[in-house]
Design an enzyme around this catalytic site. Structure first.
Site, PDB file in Angstrom:
ATOM      1  N   MET A 338       0.900  -0.970   0.006  1.00  0.00           N
ATOM      2  CA  MET A 338      -0.218  -0.057  -0.043  1.00  0.00           C
ATOM      3  C   MET A 338       0.845   1.306  -0.105  1.00  0.00           C
ATOM      4  SD  MET A 338      -2.812  -1.185  -0.377  1.00  0.00           S
ATOM      5  CE  MET A 338      -4.000   0.039  -0.047  1.00  0.00           C
ATOM      6  N   VAL A 414       1.929   1.117   7.726  1.00  0.00           N
ATOM      7  CA  VAL A 414       2.626  -0.186   8.282  1.00  0.00           C
ATOM      8  C   VAL A 414       1.864  -1.476   8.419  1.00  0.00           C
ATOM      9  CG1 VAL A 414       4.442   1.370   9.331  1.00  0.00           C
ATOM     10  CG2 VAL A 414       2.936   0.686  10.681  1.00  0.00           C
ATOM     11  N   LYS A 421       1.574   0.350  14.742  1.00  0.00           N
ATOM     12  CA  LYS A 421       1.024   1.739  14.459  1.00  0.00           C
ATOM     13  C   LYS A 421       1.181   2.871  15.569  1.00  0.00           C
ATOM     14  CE  LYS A 421      -2.417  -0.154  11.010  1.00  0.00           C
ATOM     15  NZ  LYS A 421      -1.635   0.335   9.731  1.00  0.00           N
ATOM     16  N   HIS A 464      -8.300   5.850   3.849  1.00  0.00           N
ATOM     17  CA  HIS A 464      -8.204   4.295   3.339  1.00  0.00           C
ATOM     18  C   HIS A 464      -8.175   4.295   1.815  1.00  0.00           C
ATOM     19  CE1 HIS A 464     -10.408   0.265   3.310  1.00  0.00           C
ATOM     20  NE2 HIS A 464      -9.129   0.173   3.323  1.00  0.00           N
TER      21      HIS A 464
HETATM   22  P1  NAD Z   1       2.496  -4.733   3.708  1.00  0.00           P
HETATM   23  O1  NAD Z   1       2.925  -5.818   4.675  1.00  0.00           O
HETATM   24  O2  NAD Z   1       2.725  -5.018   2.441  1.00  0.00           O
HETATM   25  O3  NAD Z   1       3.473  -3.545   4.172  1.00  0.00           O
HETATM   26  C1  NAD Z   1       3.824  -3.134   5.504  1.00  0.00           C
HETATM   27  C2  NAD Z   1       5.185  -2.425   5.375  1.00  0.00           C
HETATM   28  O4  NAD Z   1       5.487  -1.617   6.489  1.00  0.00           O
HETATM   29  C3  NAD Z   1       6.386  -3.352   5.190  1.00  0.00           C
HETATM   30  O5  NAD Z   1       7.131  -3.183   4.235  1.00  0.00           O
HETATM   31  C4  NAD Z   1       7.089  -3.307   6.535  1.00  0.00           C
HETATM   32  O6  NAD Z   1       8.479  -3.478   6.424  1.00  0.00           O
HETATM   33  C5  NAD Z   1       6.801  -1.956   6.935  1.00  0.00           C
HETATM   34  N1  NAD Z   1       6.869  -1.933   8.403  1.00  0.00           N
HETATM   35  C6  NAD Z   1       6.456  -2.574   9.371  1.00  0.00           C
HETATM   36  N2  NAD Z   1       6.851  -1.904  10.681  1.00  0.00           N
HETATM   37  C7  NAD Z   1       7.280  -0.743  10.302  1.00  0.00           C
HETATM   38  C8  NAD Z   1       7.931   0.012  11.377  1.00  0.00           C
HETATM   39  N3  NAD Z   1       7.847   0.393  12.343  1.00  0.00           N
HETATM   40  N4  NAD Z   1       8.593   1.271  10.596  1.00  0.00           N
HETATM   41  C9  NAD Z   1       8.387   1.513   9.220  1.00  0.00           C
HETATM   42  N5  NAD Z   1       7.663   0.306   8.629  1.00  0.00           N
HETATM   43  C10 NAD Z   1       7.501  -0.470   8.991  1.00  0.00           C
HETATM   44  O7  NAD Z   1       1.320  -4.368   4.003  1.00  0.00           O
HETATM   45  P2  NAD Z   1       0.120  -3.764   3.262  1.00  0.00           P
HETATM   46  O8  NAD Z   1      -0.804  -4.749   2.437  1.00  0.00           O
HETATM   47  O9  NAD Z   1       0.975  -2.582   2.483  1.00  0.00           O
HETATM   48  O10 NAD Z   1      -0.856  -3.071   4.166  1.00  0.00           O
HETATM   49  C11 NAD Z   1      -0.345  -1.699   5.028  1.00  0.00           C
HETATM   50  C12 NAD Z   1      -1.461  -1.081   5.728  1.00  0.00           C
HETATM   51  O11 NAD Z   1      -2.765  -0.948   4.902  1.00  0.00           O
HETATM   52  C13 NAD Z   1      -2.183  -1.839   6.949  1.00  0.00           C
HETATM   53  O12 NAD Z   1      -2.774  -1.318   7.785  1.00  0.00           O
HETATM   54  C14 NAD Z   1      -3.373  -2.701   5.911  1.00  0.00           C
HETATM   55  O13 NAD Z   1      -4.460  -2.794   6.926  1.00  0.00           O
HETATM   56  C15 NAD Z   1      -3.805  -1.357   5.164  1.00  0.00           C
HETATM   57  N6  NAD Z   1      -4.577  -1.959   3.951  1.00  0.00           N
HETATM   58  C16 NAD Z   1      -4.039  -2.830   3.191  1.00  0.00           C
HETATM   59  C17 NAD Z   1      -4.669  -3.185   1.916  1.00  0.00           C
HETATM   60  C18 NAD Z   1      -4.528  -4.276   1.194  1.00  0.00           C
HETATM   61  O14 NAD Z   1      -5.281  -4.544   0.283  1.00  0.00           O
HETATM   62  N7  NAD Z   1      -3.487  -4.851   1.257  1.00  0.00           N
HETATM   63  C19 NAD Z   1      -5.955  -2.084   1.516  1.00  0.00           C
HETATM   64  C20 NAD Z   1      -6.370  -0.993   2.415  1.00  0.00           C
HETATM   65  C21 NAD Z   1      -5.401  -0.870   3.706  1.00  0.00           C
END
Ligand code: NAD
Length: 733
Positions: A338, A414, A421, A464
């Site tokens: 994301m 994240v 978070k 979102h």
């Molecule tokens: P992801 O696992 O692909 O990415 C998360 C990233 O955050 C990773 O690269 C990780 O290394 C990084 N991270 C973790 N802890 C960290 C920290 N302390 N500091 C900096 N970086 C850190 O996940 P995603 O699918 O991109 O989802 C991210 C957020 O978006 C979540 O809250 C998820 O619920 C939300 N979201 C996801 C979707 C989806 O379809 N995947 C859709 C809408 C919202």
């Protein structure tokens, strides 16, 4: 101030210039049509005028018809608006036909004045239809210039002669990409498709148009259909080749639209019937089909949601009145799927981006997502090397939170974990300016709970995005309990900068879109567990006009995500949790490792390249197909009501404040049957009373989840509709 201006030069070349005051793009209004008509009369009636150039003073030629005009004619014409609409459309045909005939003597074919359309840039809809009525079309090779007839995409078809003219120019088959798919073509492709005749450098446009007007021959200004013995290219319907074309086109349309989009069928009927008669009769036929579409509630609903209301939301219909909050520098926390997508759309919109991840290689990987998308754009000739360098130059990928200094907005993406978070929120807030806004992209955690980690909860908000970020145009903005107006305006201005469509909702479990999608998926899985044939479930959804059936949808979003959400929801709801039957299926699939598309195994089977093959045959072993299957309509009602009732509850509870957002959000967010205009438009189509009847029957057969909400009952009792009661523009809650 008028929409068109008129001037005649010393050589007798009349120029009609379209330049609607106060608009960046020309749109056609009723008054505009009258002015154009008057200027055509002036040019044809003046013996000093040798020929006419129709052009625009703007960067583009025209964006199309102001659809509010058609809606106003329809809505103000009383109980039977058909004749008023038909008269208006026929008057438009008369104007364009006059331009096309250009004063030629119908008997001798002599004495006409050449008319050229000089297009400085993009033309769509009626802009293209005016151009098609001219004898020649010359287009400037301007960056981003496109020409086409995209009406079909908002539930209409080209109704000012575009359908009849273009199909007679190239034949029904060749016209299909432009008419039936609404493709917008760049100048060279448009020339190949005969939409235009010439492409010239922008600074040559007017000189070339003048030159053509002064040198055109009589033969060049008679359209093929105004010549004796005209034959439809590709064959008319009763010609063997034409017959094949129409049989094929009919099947193609049915396959693509499942019969729920009336415009495509009407368009084909207009072409088919029009091909059997002379040109002027064909225009009348086109007008009749066009009126039938304007009067179809599905088209009205689509226009209202996908054009009028979508645009109103994009322009800030629900924006608090605070000064401009445009974003200059955005910090993105988490460079995963994301975060990387949000970085790409932000940098593409000219915003400076700091992309942070816990490890440098993860941050770099996030940035490389932008490079990959830009490379794809370059391959398709849409992005230049300079543009790529410029966009990538705006993204700083780092692990250093100090780089967030000066960010006026932070978007956190994240891991979906309260603790992680909270930690990154505190770290970012230690660096960013006091007045910066902090947004979270969480999909399941309550915004108000996450805001507890913030020292400035008034500046904390949910933004979102949907996946994939570069393709999905909806952005849900979520107000937490303490979120202030500046934060809402900031989020809206950001969404506007990245050219997406916002809806603003209040904080509640799963916000709006996911709240409605989950019951849709769950109802599909529930039916599978009950022994409903899986193909029946999937096809019932497709035949309703949903892009993906519920089982395919859960495969796409992944089954382990479903498991995660189910576990979290159960933990939060305790004994009130209603979806045990669904979980049994989800958990069993997860245990088998059938996690959906990403595992190349789910409710569907996939080949080794990951292409979807068909429903997984193994399903029958675990979920025995019952001997008696429900009617198609029953399955459809369950799938439809599961979502729609959730939308009504969201409105009832004040999560949704505006039904326009509920409708637009549903179509853009999860592909809710676009023909319906969205859940509230669909309920208005069937009426609250009938909806309550269906729900009561479903509730007694399948459970209390279908019990009609109090709001729906009340509306049924009072004979109200959603758009009648909550009115376009009125806040609902
Ligand atoms: P992801 O696992 O692909 O990415 C998360 C990233 O955050 C990773 O690269 C990780 O290394 C990084 N991270 C973790 N802890 C960290 C920290 N302390 N500091 C900096 N970086 C850190 O996940 P995603 O699918 O991109 O989802 C991210 C957020 O978006 C979540 O809250 C998820 O619920 C939300 N979201 C996801 C979707 C989806 O379809 N995947 C859709 C809408 C919202």
């Amino acid at each position: 101030m008028t929409d068109f201006t008129y001037a005649v030069d010393a050589d007798g070349v009349a120029t009609i210039t379209w330049d609607v005051p106060g608009k960046s793009m020309n749109v056609m209004s009723r008054e505009g049509f009258l002015q154009l008509d008057g200027m055509i009369d002036a040019a044809l009636g003046d013996s000093a005028v040798k020929g006419i150039i129709v052009t625009s003073a703007k960067e583009s030629f025209a964006g199309g018809m102001d659809l509010n005009v058609l809606a106003t004619i329809r809505d103000s014409a009383g109980a039977n608006p058909g004749p008023a609409l038909f008269d208006f459309i026929m008057s438009a045909h008369r104007v364009l036909r006059k331009l096309e005939r250009a004063g030629r003597d119908p008997k001798t074919g002599k004495g006409g004045k050449p008319v050229v359309c000089a297009l400085p840039g993009t033309a769509a809809g009626i802009g293209t239809e005016i151009a098609l009525a001219c004898h020649r079309r010359i287009m400037a090779e301007a960056p981003r210039a496109r020409i086409g007839l995209p009406e079909i995409l908002v539930g209409l078809f080209p109704g000012a002669g575009g359908t009849t003219r273009y199909s007679r120019m190239v034949g029904a088959m060749a016209a299909a990409p432009v008419l039936l798919e609404g493709k917008m073509l760049e100048p060279k492709a448009a020339k190949a498709a005969s939409l235009i005749d010439e492409v010239v450098a922008p600074d040559q446009l007017m000189a070339r148009a003048r030159d053509w007007v002064l040198n055109a021959t009589d033969a060049e200004i008679v359209k093929p259909w105004d010549q004796k013995g005209f034959k439809m290219p590709g064959g008319a319907p009763y010609h063997p080749a034409g017959f094949m074309t129409f049989v094929g086109a009919n099947a193609m349309i049915l396959g693509k639209t499942q019969g729920v989009y009336p415009a495509a069928k009407a368009l084909l009927s207009a072409v088919y019937e029009g091909a059997l008669v002379d040109f002027d009769t064909a225009l009348r036929i086109e007008a009749r089909w066009f009126v039938s579409i304007l009067l179809d509630p599905r088209s009205s609903a689509m226009i209202r949601s996908l054009f009028i209301n979508k645009e109103a939301l994009e322009k800030g219909a629900n924006r608090p009145s605070v000064p401009d909050q445009r974003v200059r520098k955005v910090g993105i926390l988490g460079a995963g799927m994301m975060g990387a997508g949000i970085a790409y759309v932000s940098a593409g919109a000219g915003i400076e981006v700091v992309l942070i991840d816990a490890r440098q290689e993860a941050a770099d990987r996030g940035k490389s997502h932008s490079a990959e998308l830009l490379d794809k754009g370059m391959k398709r000739g849409k992005v230049t090397a300079e543009k790529k360098a410029e966009v990538l130059g705006r993204i700083t990928a780092t692990t250093d939170y100090a780089a967030l200094s000066g960010c006026d907005l932070v978007v956190e993406a994240v891991f979906e974990d309260m603790g992680v978070k909270a930690e990154v929120t505190a770290r970012a807030e230690a660096v960013i300016p006091q007045d910066a806004i902090f947004a979270t992209n969480t999909s399941t955690l309550p915004i108000s709970d996450l805001a507890k980690a913030s020292a400035r909860p008034g500046q904390f908000i949910g933004i979102h995005f949907f996946s994939p970020v570069d393709k999905m145009n909806l952005v849900e903005i979520i107000r937490g309990r303490e979120t202030g107006e500046i934060a809402v305006a900031k989020a809206l201005d950001f969404v506007r900068q990245i050219r997406k469509t916002p809806i603003v909702v209040n904080d509640a479990r799963f916000f709006y879109a996911n709240r409605c999608i989950i019951p849709y998926i769950n109802e599909g899985i529930r039916m599978l567990a009950e022994g409903v044939e899986p193909a029946l479930i999937e096809n019932a959804a497709r035949l309703l006009g949903f892009p993906l059936g519920p089982l395919q949808l859960v495969d796409e979003t992944s089954i382990d995500l479903g498991v995660k959400i189910a576990r979290a929801t159960k933990a939060a709801m305790g004994d009130a949790y209603p979806d045990g039957a669904v979980d049994a299926v989800l958990f069993a699939m997860a245990d088998k490792g059938r996690l959906g598309r990403k595992a190349a195994a789910g409710f569907y089977a996939y080949d080794e390249k990951g292409s979807r093959l068909g429903l997984w045959e193994g399903l029958a072993a675990d979920y025995r197909v019952a001997a008696r299957q429900p009617e198609l309509g029953e399955v459809q009602q369950r799938l439809m009501m599961a979502q729609v009732l959730e939308a009504v509850r969201a409105l009832e509870e004040g999560v949704l404040g505006d039904i326009r957002e509920g409708d637009v959000g549903a179509i853009l967010g999860w592909g809710f049957a676009p023909w319906s205009g969205g859940p509230f438009s669909w309920l208005d189509m069937i009426g609250a009373q009938q909806a309550v009847g269906i729900c009561e029957r479903l509730a007694s057969a399948h459970g209390a989840r279908f019990a009609p909400p109090a709001l729906l009952r009340e509306m049924a009792a009072k004979g109200q509709s959603f758009y009648g009661r909550f009115g376009a523009g009125a806040r609902a809650a």
